[in-house]
Every structure is written in C-alpha cells, then in structure tokens.
Design a protein around this motif. Structure first.
Motif, mmCIF file in Angstrom:
data_model
loop_
_atom_site.group_PDB
_atom_site.id
_atom_site.type_symbol
_atom_site.label_atom_id
_atom_site.label_comp_id
_atom_site.label_asym_id
_atom_site.label_seq_id
_atom_site.Cartn_x
_atom_site.Cartn_y
_atom_site.Cartn_z
ATOM 1 N N LEU A 113 0.835 -1.210 0.000
ATOM 2 C CA LEU A 113 0.000 0.000 0.000
ATOM 3 C C LEU A 113 0.862 1.250 0.000
ATOM 4 O O LEU A 113 0.647 2.165 -0.794
ATOM 5 C CB LEU A 113 -0.901 0.003 1.231
ATOM 6 C CG LEU A 113 -2.208 -0.763 1.093
ATOM 7 C CD1 LEU A 113 -3.014 -0.633 2.370
ATOM 8 C CD2 LEU A 113 -3.011 -0.217 -0.083
ATOM 9 N N ALA A 114 1.876 1.284 0.887
ATOM 10 C CA ALA A 114 2.706 2.484 1.006
ATOM 11 C C ALA A 114 3.462 2.744 -0.287
ATOM 12 O O ALA A 114 3.402 3.842 -0.865
ATOM 13 C CB ALA A 114 3.670 2.317 2.174
ATOM 14 N N LYS A 115 4.173 1.690 -0.788
ATOM 15 C CA LYS A 115 5.004 1.885 -1.974
ATOM 16 C C LYS A 115 4.153 2.114 -3.214
ATOM 17 O O LYS A 115 4.456 2.973 -4.049
ATOM 18 C CB LYS A 115 5.915 0.669 -2.173
ATOM 19 C CG LYS A 115 6.926 0.520 -1.053
ATOM 20 C CD LYS A 115 7.775 -0.726 -1.195
ATOM 21 C CE LYS A 115 8.783 -0.801 -0.057
ATOM 22 N NZ LYS A 115 9.613 -2.023 -0.135
ATOM 23 N N GLY A 116 3.053 1.341 -3.330
ATOM 24 C CA GLY A 116 2.173 1.493 -4.493
ATOM 25 C C GLY A 116 1.561 2.886 -4.544
ATOM 26 O O GLY A 116 1.533 3.529 -5.591
ATOM 27 N N THR A 117 1.093 3.372 -3.389
ATOM 28 C CA THR A 117 0.458 4.686 -3.367
ATOM 29 C C THR A 117 1.454 5.775 -3.746
ATOM 30 O O THR A 117 1.145 6.663 -4.541
ATOM 31 C CB THR A 117 -0.117 4.973 -1.969
ATOM 32 O OG1 THR A 117 -0.917 3.872 -1.583
ATOM 33 C CG2 THR A 117 -0.935 6.233 -1.959
ATOM 34 N N LEU A 118 2.670 5.682 -3.154
ATOM 35 C CA LEU A 118 3.687 6.676 -3.490
ATOM 36 C C LEU A 118 4.029 6.602 -4.979
ATOM 37 O O LEU A 118 4.213 7.635 -5.631
ATOM 38 C CB LEU A 118 4.940 6.462 -2.634
ATOM 39 C CG LEU A 118 4.794 6.895 -1.173
ATOM 40 C CD1 LEU A 118 5.952 6.374 -0.342
ATOM 41 C CD2 LEU A 118 4.717 8.408 -1.086
ATOM 42 N N GLY A 119 4.092 5.373 -5.512
ATOM 43 C CA GLY A 119 4.397 5.203 -6.930
ATOM 44 C C GLY A 119 3.341 5.848 -7.816
ATOM 45 O O GLY A 119 3.649 6.577 -8.763
ATOM 46 N N VAL A 120 2.065 5.575 -7.498
ATOM 47 C CA VAL A 120 0.975 6.143 -8.298
ATOM 48 C C VAL A 120 1.000 7.665 -8.206
ATOM 49 O O VAL A 120 0.848 8.369 -9.215
ATOM 50 C CB VAL A 120 -0.394 5.581 -7.844
ATOM 51 C CG1 VAL A 120 -1.529 6.324 -8.504
ATOM 52 C CG2 VAL A 120 -0.486 4.106 -8.163
ATOM 53 N N LEU A 121 1.243 8.175 -6.981
ATOM 54 C CA LEU A 121 1.273 9.623 -6.799
ATOM 55 C C LEU A 121 2.411 10.239 -7.623
ATOM 56 O O LEU A 121 2.241 11.292 -8.250
ATOM 57 C CB LEU A 121 1.442 9.941 -5.308
ATOM 58 C CG LEU A 121 1.173 11.381 -4.888
ATOM 59 C CD1 LEU A 121 -0.224 11.799 -5.297
ATOM 60 C CD2 LEU A 121 1.340 11.537 -3.384
ATOM 61 N N ALA A 122 3.562 9.561 -7.635
ATOM 62 C CA ALA A 122 4.698 10.066 -8.409
ATOM 63 C C ALA A 122 4.366 10.083 -9.900
ATOM 64 O O ALA A 122 4.603 11.075 -10.597
ATOM 65 C CB ALA A 122 5.932 9.207 -8.148
ATOM 66 N N SER A 123 3.765 8.971 -10.405
ATOM 67 C CA SER A 123 3.408 8.937 -11.826
ATOM 68 C C SER A 123 2.395 10.016 -12.158
ATOM 69 O O SER A 123 2.490 10.669 -13.197
ATOM 70 C CB SER A 123 2.782 7.596 -12.195
ATOM 71 O OG SER A 123 3.495 6.538 -11.687
ATOM 72 N N LEU A 124 1.424 10.205 -11.252
ATOM 73 C CA LEU A 124 0.396 11.226 -11.505
ATOM 74 C C LEU A 124 1.020 12.611 -11.563
ATOM 75 O O LEU A 124 0.642 13.431 -12.396
ATOM 76 C CB LEU A 124 -0.667 11.184 -10.404
ATOM 77 C CG LEU A 124 -1.706 10.075 -10.516
ATOM 78 C CD1 LEU A 124 -2.635 10.101 -9.315
ATOM 79 C CD2 LEU A 124 -2.519 10.237 -11.792
ATOM 80 N N PRO B 4 2.207 -2.939 -10.059
ATOM 81 C CA PRO B 4 2.500 -1.602 -9.516
ATOM 82 C C PRO B 4 3.899 -1.536 -8.910
ATOM 83 O O PRO B 4 4.603 -2.543 -8.837
ATOM 84 C CB PRO B 4 1.446 -1.443 -8.435
ATOM 85 C CG PRO B 4 1.208 -2.832 -7.961
ATOM 86 C CD PRO B 4 1.427 -3.759 -9.133
ATOM 87 N N ASP B 5 4.252 -0.333 -8.430
ATOM 88 C CA ASP B 5 5.522 -0.164 -7.725
ATOM 89 C C ASP B 5 5.464 -0.916 -6.408
ATOM 90 O O ASP B 5 4.429 -0.986 -5.768
ATOM 91 C CB ASP B 5 5.756 1.327 -7.427
ATOM 92 C CG ASP B 5 6.132 2.094 -8.669
ATOM 93 O OD1 ASP B 5 7.043 1.659 -9.373
ATOM 94 O OD2 ASP B 5 5.488 3.128 -8.935
ATOM 95 N N ASP B 101 -0.794 4.104 -14.899
ATOM 96 C CA ASP B 101 -1.289 2.736 -14.821
ATOM 97 C C ASP B 101 -0.075 1.803 -14.932
ATOM 98 O O ASP B 101 0.519 1.673 -15.987
ATOM 99 C CB ASP B 101 -2.268 2.486 -15.976
ATOM 100 C CG ASP B 101 -3.075 1.236 -15.761
ATOM 101 O OD1 ASP B 101 -2.872 0.575 -14.733
ATOM 102 O OD2 ASP B 101 -3.906 0.915 -16.619
ATOM 103 N N GLY B 102 0.287 1.174 -13.821
ATOM 104 C CA GLY B 102 1.524 0.379 -13.800
ATOM 105 C C GLY B 102 2.640 1.258 -13.271
ATOM 106 O O GLY B 102 2.757 2.415 -13.667
ATOM 107 N N GLY B 103 3.442 0.721 -12.379
ATOM 108 C CA GLY B 103 4.439 1.543 -11.702
ATOM 109 C C GLY B 103 5.582 1.974 -12.593
ATOM 110 O O GLY B 103 5.882 1.311 -13.583
ATOM 111 N N LEU B 104 6.215 3.104 -12.215
ATOM 112 C CA LEU B 104 7.372 3.588 -12.972
ATOM 113 C C LEU B 104 8.530 2.607 -12.884
ATOM 114 O O LEU B 104 9.220 2.348 -13.874
ATOM 115 C CB LEU B 104 7.831 4.948 -12.424
ATOM 116 C CG LEU B 104 6.935 6.152 -12.682
ATOM 117 C CD1 LEU B 104 7.508 7.368 -11.971
ATOM 118 C CD2 LEU B 104 6.827 6.425 -14.158
ATOM 119 N N THR B 105 8.751 2.034 -11.683
ATOM 120 C CA THR B 105 9.860 1.091 -11.553
ATOM 121 C C THR B 105 9.461 -0.288 -12.050
ATOM 122 O O THR B 105 10.295 -1.164 -12.191
ATOM 123 C CB THR B 105 10.303 0.968 -10.084
ATOM 124 O OG1 THR B 105 9.161 0.622 -9.308
ATOM 125 C CG2 THR B 105 10.883 2.254 -9.582
ATOM 126 N N ALA B 106 8.163 -0.494 -12.305
ATOM 127 C CA ALA B 106 7.698 -1.803 -12.766
ATOM 128 C C ALA B 106 7.533 -1.828 -14.283
ATOM 129 O O ALA B 106 7.022 -2.806 -14.828
ATOM 130 C CB ALA B 106 6.382 -2.164 -12.078
#
Lengths: 253, 230
Positions: A113-124, B4-5, B101-106
């Motif tokens: 949850l923590a890493k995925g959320t931060l990842g999505v936020l970064a991509s957004l 995802p990341d 959609d899909g992580g940057l590191t992934a």
C-alpha cells in the motif's frame, strides 16, 4: 488533430515543476520511486517523509487536491490485492479482532500500500505536469531508441483520432439498438475491433505516404533540442536526494 | 494486470528492466529486418494506438462485470511479433508515464510479461498450430485463438516466477501459482474467443493485412475462370 490536445491527466500550469525539462523530471521521479521501493518496510516513518516530500512537489506544482485524488482510482485493484494478502500469506498468525491474520502478510500488505500509493502519486505528478509532446522529447533526450520514440509520437498524436473512431462506432451500434449486456454481444464488439484495426492500419499507410510526399526520410526534423541548465538539474534532483538522505538515515538508525 | 511499484523488490525490477531492454532492442532489429522498414513508424504508431484503444473496449462477462482484451497475441498475428512487441512496449510506456497505470519502476516487469512473454508465446503457439493445420487462410483463426489462449496463463506463470524471486510477501508459491494460472486460464478463454472473432472479421475483409496469413496467401495462385456468359 481536431480533438482536445494533451491528455486527461495533464493539468495546465506554470509552476516551477511544469517548467522543468521533461527528462529531468523523468529521471528525478524514477529515482525517487526506486528509492521508495528499496526502502525496508519496517521504517514506517521514512514512508511518511517520502509522502510529505512528494506532496510538497504536488503543492509546488499547484495541482488541485481533487484532481489528483480522483485519479488515484487506478490504484484500486492493488488495494484489493493488498487487503487480501494478510489472509492468504503464510507465517505466524496474529489475532486482529475476530480474525487471525498472517503477520508477514500484514507487513507485505502495508508495504504494498505504502510503496504502491507513493508510486501512483509520483506517476500522476509526472503526468499532470508534463505534456505528451514534452514527455516525448524527454524520452528522446534520455536515448530511447529513435524508432520507439517515433512510434510513441505517432501513437500519442493519433490516439485521440483512433479512440474517436471507436466512440463513433459505439454510437453507431447503440443507435441501432445494440446494448452490450452479455457474452452474446461479443461477436459485434469483436468485429468492431476488426474494423478498428483495418481503419487504423489504412490510416497508418495514408499518413506514411503523405509524409513521404512531404520529404519524410524516416526521421522527424528536430526543431529544438531539450536542454537543462545545471540549476534545473539541481531543482529536479532535490526530491530524489531528499529521499535518498531519508533512506540513509532510516537504515543507519 | 499491470504490476504496480513495490510489488517486486528493487533488484528484480531492475533485472526485468534489463531483460525488457534486451528484448525490445532485438525486436527493433528484427522488425527493421523483417516486418517494417525504417520509414514505417507511422504505421506502427497507429497499430499501437489501435492496441491502446482496444484495451479500452469493455466486453461484458455477465453479472455486471466486464473485461478487456490484452491484445498481445492479437497484435502478433496481425502485424508480426517484432512490431507487436514494439507496439505493446509503447502502449505500456504511455500507460505508465501518461496514465499512472503500472508503476514507474515496474515498467520493465510489465514490458517483459506483456510485451515479450505475452506476444512471443502467442506468436510461437500460433505458428506451431498453423504448421499442424491445413494451409488455408481460414486456419489462421483457430491458430490465433490457441495462441491467444496460451499467452495469458503463461504470462501469469511468468509473473509467479518473478514473484518467487522478488516477491514481498510469503505467499505459498504453489497456492499463488494455482490461483494465478486458474484465474488466467479463464481470462485466456475470453482472450481466445475475442481474438478469434476479431481475426476472422479481418481475414474476411482484408486477409492481406494479416501478417500471420501472409505465408498462406502467397501460395494462392491466380485462377483464370472461363468466361461467364452474360
């Protein structure tokens, strides 16, 4: 391109983040997410620091909270998966209320949850502050193979046209009383896919010929090369550097 | 379906990015040699836009749920595996960079699973089945269906293998593999049906556009029929 320019995630603005050259943003955000992913999950406060840092960037970019929050829905499937993890993972069990949950599962769920959320936020953040055109120039600057850059470019340019075609076909189907309700509607939908392919392919051929007749040699002319001053690099590097320092402190403590 | 990341650890993500880079560069070389010449980027771009748009089309499954086509095998049959790899790579890049959609590191993981495993398993199965069936244009459709069917669970197995290496939760692997493959066999059936229907609708109208049908089409000879009396 008669359709709307940009894409639905882009948020027009003139903040320092918007003005950074795309390649510095890509490098900065990918490094940042890499640091986040590499952080051991026990250091909960490190993730809090990351979140604050990233929200700081969002604030600096002047992105409205609602704009970002609404687009966080892409994350929903992973939230569901993360919620399931404590039930399916092995390892010692801990009682939580009436349930007995796997302890490593809970940890993994938290980390996801923590890493995925931060990842999505970064991509957004990247998507909201960078126009597709700039993103493309940034990828080219980062030495993505020329052929891929061009395919990417043509895809981005004609995506609106192709999806517009898809929309017209849907309207045509529905105005004839078609409703996609069950598996029985698959043949109609699949022939839409077929028609869309033929139309896209033929459009591709026409574009290719039209471009050849205008002197296209297989490379698009470069009108301006993307450059970044060292000040811009320093600004972009602020986020991953802060994250890296956080990681170092977290590991050292 | 997009990883995802934080799902896989950093070393695994970097390793799959390496695999994806090698695969995509070989696809570039292969596409330039066999499928596209240097100047057909517009065509490949439009096919990528087609794959992107197709993934937005929802196919109702019943009870209010719906799924969409993954399109790896379909693209391989329609434009050839190297071009299909490039198109899916671009689609996945755009989804990660423009749509979150899909992580940057992934990105590497997603390209490896969907762009390389999905496309090439679909293509090789397609060619294998095609070799077994009679050499007729109509046989492209069942071959494409088998390719599409297999590509989905094999990509899921690829994910399980990556998870075994760099997964972040101790899920018993046999259970994960059973769940993933079981679920993706179902998705594979849907993928196969839709791919078959779509390919058959294209073969009926423009068989010359279908890359996988080219060998069969070349064998057809021009038949001059007797004059028909008016």
């Amino acid at each position: 391109m008669g359709a709307s320019h940009g894409h639905h995630l882009h948020f027009h603005g003139h903040s320092p983040v918007h003005h950074l050259p795309a390649h510095t943003k890509i490098v900065a955000l990918v490094t940042f997410v890499l640091v986040v992913v590499a952080t051991p999950r026990q250091h909960a406060w490190a993730f809090a620091v990351y979140a604050v840092l990233l929200l700081g960037v969002v604030g600096l970019a002047g992105l409205p909270f609602g704009h970002i929050a609404r687009r966080m829905v892409v994350e929903v499937p992973f939230v569901v998966f993360a919620a399931l993890l404590p039930f399916v993972a092995s390892g010692p069990r801990v009682p939580v209320g009436p349930l007995s949950l796997s302890e490593p599962g809970l940890w993994a769920s938290w980390a996801l949850l923590a890493k995925g959320t931060l990842g999505v936020l970064a991509s957004l953040t990247l998507a909201a502050t960078t126009e597709p055109r700039d993103l493309l120039a940034g990828l080219e600057r980062l030495r993505l193979p020329q052929q891929l850059v061009q395919i990417f470019g043509f895809m981005v340019r004609y995506l609106e046209v192709v999806t517009g075609e898809l929309t017209r076909m849907r309207i045509a189907r529905e105005s004839r009383g078609f409703q996609a309700r069950s598996v029985r509607s698959w043949p109609a939908l699949a022939s839409t896919v077929g028609a869309l392919f033929i139309r896209s392919y033929e459009r591709g051929e026409r574009i290719h010929l039209a471009m050849l007749s205008r002197g296209y040699t297989g490379r698009l002319p470069v009108t301006h090369t993307l450059t970044a001053s060292s000040a811009q690099w320093r600004l972009a590097a602020a986020l991953p550097t802060a994250a890296l320092v956080t990681l170092a402190v977290a590991v050292a403590l | 379906m997009h990883v995802p990341d934080g799902f896989l650890d950093a070393p695994t993500s970097l390793a799959t990015a390496g695999v994806a880079a090698v695969g995509v560069v070989s696809a570039l070389v292969g596409a330039a040699r066999r499928e596209l010449d240097d100047r057909t980027a517009p065509l490949a771009g439009l096919v990528a836009a087609f794959v992107f748009a197709t993934q937005m089309l929802n196919f109702p499954v019943g009870a209010g749920t719906s799924g969409h086509l993954l399109g790896g095998a379909l693209a391989a049959v329609l434009v050839g595996p190297c071009t299909a790899t490039l198109c899916l790579t671009v689609v996945l890049l755009a989804q990660a960079l423009l749509f979150a959609d899909g992580g940057l590191t992934a990105i590497g993981t997603n390209i490896t699973l969907m762009g390389l495993v999905g496309v090439w398993v679909g293509w090789l199965t397609f060619r294998g089945v095609q070799a077994l069936l009679p050499r007729r244009v109509g046989m492209v459709v069942p071959a494409a269906a088998v390719g599409a069917f297999l590509s989905v669970p094999v990509a899921a197995l690829g994910f399980v293998a990556l998870y075994a290496v760099g997964g972040q939760a101790p899920i018993p692997l046999d259970r994960l593999a059973t769940a993933m493959v079981g679920w993706h066999l179902l998705i594979g059936v849907g993928e196969a049906v839709i791919t078959a229907l779509a390919v058959s609708s294209i073969v009926a109208v423009r068989p010359d556009l279908v890359h996988g049908a080219r060998k069969v089409l070349q064998q057809r000879e021009l038949v001059v029929r007797e004059e028909v009396r008016a």
